[in-house]
Design a protein around this motif. Structure first.
Motif, PDB file in Angstrom:
ATOM      1  N   THR A  38       0.817  -1.219   0.000  1.00  0.00           N
ATOM      2  CA  THR A  38       0.000   0.000   0.000  1.00  0.00           C
ATOM      3  C   THR A  38       0.850   1.268   0.000  1.00  0.00           C
ATOM      4  OG1 THR A  38      -0.169  -0.229   2.404  1.00  0.00           O
ATOM      5  CG2 THR A  38      -1.996  -1.069   1.090  1.00  0.00           C
ATOM      6  N   GLU A  39       2.159   1.138   0.209  1.00  0.00           N
ATOM      7  CA  GLU A  39       3.040   2.304   0.194  1.00  0.00           C
ATOM      8  C   GLU A  39       3.556   2.622  -1.213  1.00  0.00           C
ATOM      9  OE1 GLU A  39       4.826   1.477   4.680  1.00  0.00           O
ATOM     10  OE2 GLU A  39       6.163   2.112   3.071  1.00  0.00           O
ATOM     11  N   TYR A  40       3.149   1.830  -2.187  1.00  0.00           N
ATOM     12  CA  TYR A  40       3.550   2.072  -3.574  1.00  0.00           C
ATOM     13  C   TYR A  40       2.353   2.553  -4.389  1.00  0.00           C
ATOM     14  CZ  TYR A  40       7.591  -0.827  -2.299  1.00  0.00           C
ATOM     15  OH  TYR A  40       8.699  -1.343  -1.705  1.00  0.00           O
ATOM     16  N   LYS A  41       2.650   3.197  -5.499  1.00  0.00           N
ATOM     17  CA  LYS A  41       1.614   3.592  -6.448  1.00  0.00           C
ATOM     18  C   LYS A  41       1.579   2.666  -7.658  1.00  0.00           C
ATOM     19  CE  LYS A  41       1.608   8.541  -5.358  1.00  0.00           C
ATOM     20  NZ  LYS A  41       1.786   9.913  -5.912  1.00  0.00           N
ATOM     21  N   VAL A  42       2.732   2.084  -7.995  1.00  0.00           N
ATOM     22  CA  VAL A  42       2.845   1.223  -9.172  1.00  0.00           C
ATOM     23  C   VAL A  42       3.658  -0.013  -8.798  1.00  0.00           C
ATOM     24  CG1 VAL A  42       3.597   1.042 -11.571  1.00  0.00           C
ATOM     25  CG2 VAL A  42       2.786   3.240 -10.692  1.00  0.00           C
ATOM     26  N   ILE A  43       3.204  -1.180  -9.256  1.00  0.00           N
ATOM     27  CA  ILE A  43       3.942  -2.433  -9.073  1.00  0.00           C
ATOM     28  C   ILE A  43       4.088  -3.083 -10.447  1.00  0.00           C
ATOM     29  CG2 ILE A  43       3.972  -4.700  -7.974  1.00  0.00           C
ATOM     30  CD1 ILE A  43       2.231  -3.571  -5.766  1.00  0.00           C
ATOM     31  N   ILE A  44       5.332  -3.400 -10.827  1.00  0.00           N
ATOM     32  CA  ILE A  44       5.627  -4.002 -12.127  1.00  0.00           C
ATOM     33  C   ILE A  44       6.235  -5.381 -11.876  1.00  0.00           C
ATOM     34  CG2 ILE A  44       6.793  -3.704 -14.338  1.00  0.00           C
ATOM     35  CD1 ILE A  44       7.051  -0.728 -13.700  1.00  0.00           C
ATOM     36  N   VAL A  45       5.665  -6.422 -12.491  1.00  0.00           N
ATOM     37  CA  VAL A  45       6.058  -7.795 -12.175  1.00  0.00           C
ATOM     38  C   VAL A  45       6.384  -8.557 -13.456  1.00  0.00           C
ATOM     39  CG1 VAL A  45       5.403  -9.874 -10.908  1.00  0.00           C
ATOM     40  CG2 VAL A  45       4.402  -7.678 -10.270  1.00  0.00           C
ATOM     41  N   ASN A  46       7.489  -9.325 -13.407  1.00  0.00           N
ATOM     42  CA  ASN A  46       7.866 -10.231 -14.490  1.00  0.00           C
ATOM     43  C   ASN A  46       7.831 -11.654 -13.942  1.00  0.00           C
ATOM     44  OD1 ASN A  46       8.886 -11.304 -16.891  1.00  0.00           O
ATOM     45  ND2 ASN A  46      11.017 -11.024 -16.250  1.00  0.00           N
ATOM     46  N   PRO A  47       6.660 -12.323 -13.960  1.00  0.00           N
ATOM     47  CA  PRO A  47       6.483 -13.601 -13.250  1.00  0.00           C
ATOM     48  C   PRO A  47       6.886 -14.816 -14.082  1.00  0.00           C
ATOM     49  CG  PRO A  47       4.379 -12.888 -14.116  1.00  0.00           C
ATOM     50  CD  PRO A  47       5.392 -11.856 -14.552  1.00  0.00           C
ATOM     51  N   ILE A  48       8.148 -14.944 -14.430  1.00  0.00           N
ATOM     52  CA  ILE A  48       8.560 -16.114 -15.203  1.00  0.00           C
ATOM     53  C   ILE A  48       8.456 -17.386 -14.356  1.00  0.00           C
ATOM     54  CG2 ILE A  48      10.031 -14.805 -16.761  1.00  0.00           C
ATOM     55  CD1 ILE A  48      12.423 -15.617 -15.127  1.00  0.00           C
ATOM     56  N   SER A  49       8.556 -17.239 -13.031  1.00  0.00           N
ATOM     57  CA  SER A  49       8.257 -18.333 -12.099  1.00  0.00           C
ATOM     58  C   SER A  49       7.922 -17.714 -10.757  1.00  0.00           C
ATOM     59  CB  SER A  49       9.444 -19.298 -11.957  1.00  0.00           C
ATOM     60  OG  SER A  49      10.384 -18.808 -11.021  1.00  0.00           O
ATOM     61  N   ILE A  50       7.210 -18.457  -9.922  1.00  0.00           N
ATOM     62  CA  ILE A  50       6.833 -17.955  -8.596  1.00  0.00           C
ATOM     63  C   ILE A  50       8.064 -17.799  -7.706  1.00  0.00           C
ATOM     64  CG2 ILE A  50       6.406 -20.207  -7.537  1.00  0.00           C
ATOM     65  CD1 ILE A  50       4.117 -17.141  -7.182  1.00  0.00           C
ATOM     66  N   VAL A  51       9.080 -18.613  -7.960  1.00  0.00           N
ATOM     67  CA  VAL A  51      10.308 -18.544  -7.163  1.00  0.00           C
ATOM     68  C   VAL A  51      11.022 -17.212  -7.382  1.00  0.00           C
ATOM     69  CG1 VAL A  51      12.591 -19.572  -6.824  1.00  0.00           C
ATOM     70  CG2 VAL A  51      10.580 -21.041  -7.108  1.00  0.00           C
ATOM     71  N   HIS A  52      11.021 -16.702  -8.599  1.00  0.00           N
ATOM     72  CA  HIS A  52      11.696 -15.441  -8.898  1.00  0.00           C
ATOM     73  C   HIS A  52      11.067 -14.260  -8.165  1.00  0.00           C
ATOM     74  CE1 HIS A  52      13.475 -17.794 -12.150  1.00  0.00           C
ATOM     75  NE2 HIS A  52      14.333 -16.823 -12.359  1.00  0.00           N
ATOM     76  N   LEU A  53       9.836 -14.409  -7.703  1.00  0.00           N
ATOM     77  CA  LEU A  53       9.144 -13.302  -7.029  1.00  0.00           C
ATOM     78  C   LEU A  53       9.287 -13.351  -5.512  1.00  0.00           C
ATOM     79  CD1 LEU A  53       5.782 -13.289  -9.050  1.00  0.00           C
ATOM     80  CD2 LEU A  53       7.951 -12.186  -9.607  1.00  0.00           C
ATOM     81  N   PHE A  54       9.520 -14.560  -4.971  1.00  0.00           N
ATOM     82  CA  PHE A  54       9.512 -14.689  -3.515  1.00  0.00           C
ATOM     83  C   PHE A  54      10.821 -15.202  -2.915  1.00  0.00           C
ATOM     84  CE2 PHE A  54       5.140 -13.892  -2.253  1.00  0.00           C
ATOM     85  CZ  PHE A  54       4.437 -14.021  -3.434  1.00  0.00           C
ATOM     86  N   GLU A  55      11.599 -15.954  -3.662  1.00  0.00           N
ATOM     87  CA  GLU A  55      12.752 -16.625  -3.083  1.00  0.00           C
ATOM     88  C   GLU A  55      14.059 -15.953  -3.493  1.00  0.00           C
ATOM     89  OE1 GLU A  55      11.008 -18.908  -0.627  1.00  0.00           O
ATOM     90  OE2 GLU A  55      13.044 -19.594  -1.036  1.00  0.00           O
ATOM     91  N   GLY A  56      15.004 -15.915  -2.563  1.00  0.00           N
ATOM     92  CA  GLY A  56      16.314 -15.347  -2.848  1.00  0.00           C
ATOM     93  C   GLY A  56      17.390 -16.401  -2.979  1.00  0.00           C
TER      94      GLY A  56
END
Length: 632
Positions: A38-56
Motif C-alpha cells: 500500500t506504500e507504492y503507487k505502481v507495481i511491475i512484475v515479471n512472473p517467469i516463475s513464482i520462485v523469482h518473485l519470492f525466493e532469494g
C-alpha cells in the motif's frame, strides 16, 4: 522543492519492480524485503516463475532458469518446504495487494508462459500470487494439487493487433513499439471476468489486457512477455500518463511537457504550499489547483497576522475600501468561505476578552463579506445577520460555545451559511482519509470468501464449457458415423482416429494412412453400405496394401471401417455387421474389421475418460478379423 512536472510523474520510490530491474525499486515479495504494498503507487512484475518473485535462493533460481531455457514448463522440488514458505507469503501479501488496488494503485505484469513448481504432493504456478486477479481463472486454487491454464506454452510471434479498447488506454504507445513480441496467448473465452483485451495475436488470442479494480481507479494491466529493458522507457511514459490523469492533468499536457521533465523551464513551487491528494479517491479536477492553493495560502497568512486591534470598526472600514479593487480577481466562493471562518474565530475571541458590549450587534454584509459594528442596512433585506447576545454568553457556565446562524432573505437572496460548530467538530466535515482506507475486522474473511466463490464459479464455467465442447464434438460425428450422412464419413473417421493418437493423412478416395512417431503403420479403407459391406471393399483394400508395400517397402496393417446398414435404425438391426465370408478373408489377410458403431463408442468412452487410448490403438493394430467389444 517540487515542480509542476514532478506532480505529473511517479517518483522512483513509489514504484516496486519484481524480477524486472529498471526505474523504481527492485525487491522480493517476501515480507521484510519489499515495503507494504500500500506504500507504492505502481507495481511491475515479471512472473517467469513464482520462485523469482519470492525466493532469494540463487542456486534454485539458477536451476529454474536452466529449465526455462530448455523450454520446460515445470520444475520438480525435493520437498514441500519452498511451496509452503511461498504459500505463507502469498497469504500475508494478498490483503495488501487488494488494498493497494482499492486505493487506486496500478499493477502491471508481463504475460509469461505458465511455469509450475511441484513436489510429491503439491504444486504452484507463476500466477498463484495473483489469486482471483490471474488472467486465466482455470486453476483449481492458489495452493492446488494441479493447476491447469488455458494458455499456450509454445506459441510465439510479433504480430500484434490492437483492440478498440487500446485506443482509449494509456498503454497504447507501449503496444505500438517496433520489435515487441509475445510468447504466450490466452483464449478470450477463458479470460477472467472483468478483463478487457488490449491486443490480440489473432482471433480470440489475447496477449494484452486490463482490468478496472475498485471504484478508485485501481488498474491491473498485463502486457506481452518476455520483459525487455529496451521497452522500459516507453512503459514509464505510459505510467506517467496514467498518473497524471489521476491527478487531473490531461494526457496531452503530459506528452507536451516531455522536455520539461528533463529539468528545463520548470516552474518551482514550494512543497508546503501545495498538498498533493493521496487519500482514497481524492483527485484534482483542474490544472488551476496549484495557483488556487497558493492564493488561498497567502490569504490565510494575511488574516492570521492581524491582531485584535486590527478589527476596530474604522480599520475594518478602511480594509474594505482597500480590498474592493484588489480582491476582484479572487475566487468569490473560496474567499467568502475563508473570511467567514476567520471572522467567526475572531468574534469568539472578542467575546472571551470582553471587547464588545451588550448593545452592539455584529452583522455580515453579504455583498463584501466584511464585519461591521453599529451599522444598519434596513434597505438590504437580503443580508444575512448573525446576532449574538453578550449577556447570554457571559451567564453561560459552559466553556463550549455554539455558533448558530440565522438566515433572512427572499428567493433572490444568496444565503451565507456558517458551519455549526459543536464541541469543536464541524457537521459539514467529510470522512477522514484514514477512515476511508481502514478495513473493518472480518472484511478480509469476507473478501476471501468472495474469491473462493468466484473460483468455484469459474471452475463450474470451465466444466460447463468442457461439457458443451464434448457434446458438440460427439454431435458433429454421431449422425455421420451411424448413417453416413449428412457429413463426410471419411472426415468423421479421421477425427476419431486423430483423437486416439494416430497421425492420419488421406491416401486417395476413401482411404487413410495411419502413422505413429513418423512410422507408417496401417492403411484404412472406409466403406458405406445398406447391409454388410461388399467383398469388393476388401479387394480394393488389399490392392492398396500391395501398392503401399511397393512404394514404401513396408507391409502395412489393413483396416476396414464400415458403416453398415446405414438406412436401418439401430434398434431394428438384427444382422451381424460383417458376413462370414468377409470375416474369414479378413482373418487370413490380417485385416481388422471395425464398424462405425464401434468407432463412435470408442470416441464416447474416450471423451468420458473411460478408456486407455494406447491400449485401444494396440488392440486395433493386433486384431485379425472383427474388433471385439466397444458396443453401444
Amino acid at each position: 522543492m517540487k515542480t509542476v512536472e514532478d506532480l505529473k510523474s511517479v517518483q522512483t520510490e513509489a514504484i516496486l519492480r519484481l524480477n524486472c530491474p529498471g526505474f523504481g525499486g527492485s525487491a522480493l515479495l517476501t515480507c521484510g524485503q519489499a515495503r507494504p504494498l500500500t506504500e507504492y503507487k505502481v507495481i511491475i512484475v515479471n512472473p517467469i516463475s513464482i520462485v523469482h518473485l519470492f525466493e532469494g535462493d540463487a542456486a534454485l533460481i539458477r536451476q529454474i532458469d536452466i529449465a526455462l531455457a530448455d523450454g520446460l514448463t515445470s520444475y520438480k522440488l525435493s520437498d514441500d518446504k519452498v511451496i509452503d514458505r511461498i504459500g505463507q507469503q502469498i497469504e500475508a501479501r494478498s490483503p495488501e495487494l487488494f488494498q493497494f488496488l482499492a486505493e487506486g494503485g496500478l499493477l502491471i505484469y508481463y504475460l509469461c508462459r505458465p511455469f509450475i513448481i511441484n513436489s510429491e504432493s503439491r504444486s504452484m504456478d507463476n500466477y498463484a500470487w495473483l489469486c482471483g486477479l490471474a488472467p486465466d481463472q482455470s486453476g483449481e486454487s492458489t495452493m492446488s494439487e494441479q493447476t491447469i491454464r488455458h494458455m499456450s506454452t509454445v506459441a510465439h510471434g510479433r504480430n500484434i493487433d490492437k483492440s478498440a479498447a487500446a485506443n482509449e488506454s494509456e498503454f497504447e504507445k507501449y503496444l505500438d513499439q517496433v520489435g515487441l513480441e509475445w510468447n504466450t496467448i490466452i483464449r478470450t473465452d477463458f479470460l477472467t471476468n472483468g478483463y478487457s483485451p488490449l491486443a490480440q495475436a489473432g482471433p480470440k488470442k489475447c496477449i494484452a489486457g486490463e482490468l478496472i479494480a475498485g471504484d478508485n481507479g485501481g488498474r491491473v494491466v498485463f502486457l506481452p512477455a518476455p520483459y525487455s529493458p529496451d521497452f522500459d522507457r516507453v512503459l514509464i511514459e505510459c505510467i506517467n500518463i496514467w498518473h497524471a490523469a489521476k491527478q487531473g492533468f490531461e494526457s496531452g499536457s503530459v506528452e507536451d511537457s516531455a522536455a520539461s521533465l528533463n529539468g528545463e523551464d520548470s516552474q518551482e513551487i514550494t512543497s508546503g504550499q501545495i498538498q498533493i491528494p493521496t487519500a482514497l479517491g481524492e483527485e484534482s479536477k483542474d490544472h488551476s489547483f496549484i495557483e488556487e492553493a497558493e492564493q488561498n495560502n497567502n490569504q490565510i497568512s494575511e488574516f492570521e497576522s492581524k491582531s485584535d486591534s486590527d478589527w476596530h470598526p474604522s480599520r475594518v472600514e478602511e480594509d474594505r475600501n482597500l480590498t474592493k479593487g484588489s480582491d476582484m480577481d479572487s475566487s468569490p466562493g473560496e474567499e467568502s468561505a475563508v473570511r467567514t471562518n476567520l471572522k467567526a474565530e475572531n468574534l469568539e475571541n472578542k467575546f472571551e476578552s470582553g471587547q464588545t458590549n451588550s448593545t452592539e450587534e455584529t452583522e455580515f454584509d453579504d455583498e463584501n463579506n466584511h464585519v461591521t459594528e453599529n451599522e444598519k442596512h434596513p434597505e438590504d433585506d437580503s443580508a444575512s445577520k448573525l446576532v449574538i447576545n453578550k449577556r447570554e454568553l457571559s451567564e453561560s457556565t459552559s466553556a463550549q460555545k455554539n455558533i448558530e446562524e440565522e438566515t433572512i432573505g427572499d428567493d433572490a437572496a444568496a444565503e451565507v451559511k456558517m458551519p455549526r460548530i459543536i464541541e469543536g467538530i464541524s457537521e459539514e466535515a467529510t470522512m477522514s482519509d484514514w477512515c476511508k482506507s481502514y478495513w473493518l475486522p472480518g472484511m478480509d474473511g469476507l473478501f476471501k470468501e468472495i474469491q473462493v466463490i468466484r473460483k468455484q464459479i469459474t471452475e463450474l464455467e470451465r466444466k460447463l464449457a468442457t461439457s458443451e465442447d464434448m457434446v458438440s464434438s460427439l454431435e458433429e460425428v454421431k449422425s455421420t458415423l451411424l448413417s453416413g450422412q449428412p457429413g463426410d464419413l471419411l472426415t468423421s473417421c479421421k477425427i476419431v482416429l486423430d483423437d486416439l493418437g494416430f497421425d492420419t493423412e488421406v491416401n486417395g478416395n476413401n482411404e487413410l494412412v495411419l502413422a505413429e512417431k513418423e512410422q507408417h503403420l496401417a492403411v484404412v479403407r472406409v466403406a458405406l453400405s445398406v447391409g454388410s459391406p461388399e467383398r469388393s471393399e476388401l479387394a480394393r483394400l488389399t490392392e492398396s496394401l500391395i501398392n503401399f508395400w511397393d512404394s514404401h517397402g513396408i507391409e502395412p496393417k489393413g483396416i476396414l471401417i464400415a458403416c453398415t446398414y446405414c438406412e436401418t435404425p439401430i434398434t431394428q438391426r438384427k444382422e451381424a455387421d460383417f458376413s462370414n465370408i468377409i470375416l474369414d478373408f479378413a482373418t487370413k489377410k490380417n485385416i481388422c474389421l471395425i464398424s462405425t458403431m464401434q468407432l463412435i463408442s470408442i470416441y464416447l468412452d474416450m471423451k468420458l475418460g473411460k478408456l486407455d487410448a494406447v491400449k485401444v490403438r494396440g488392440e486395433i493394430l493386433s486384431t485379425a478379423g472383427a474388433l471385439k467389444g466397444f458396443a453401444l
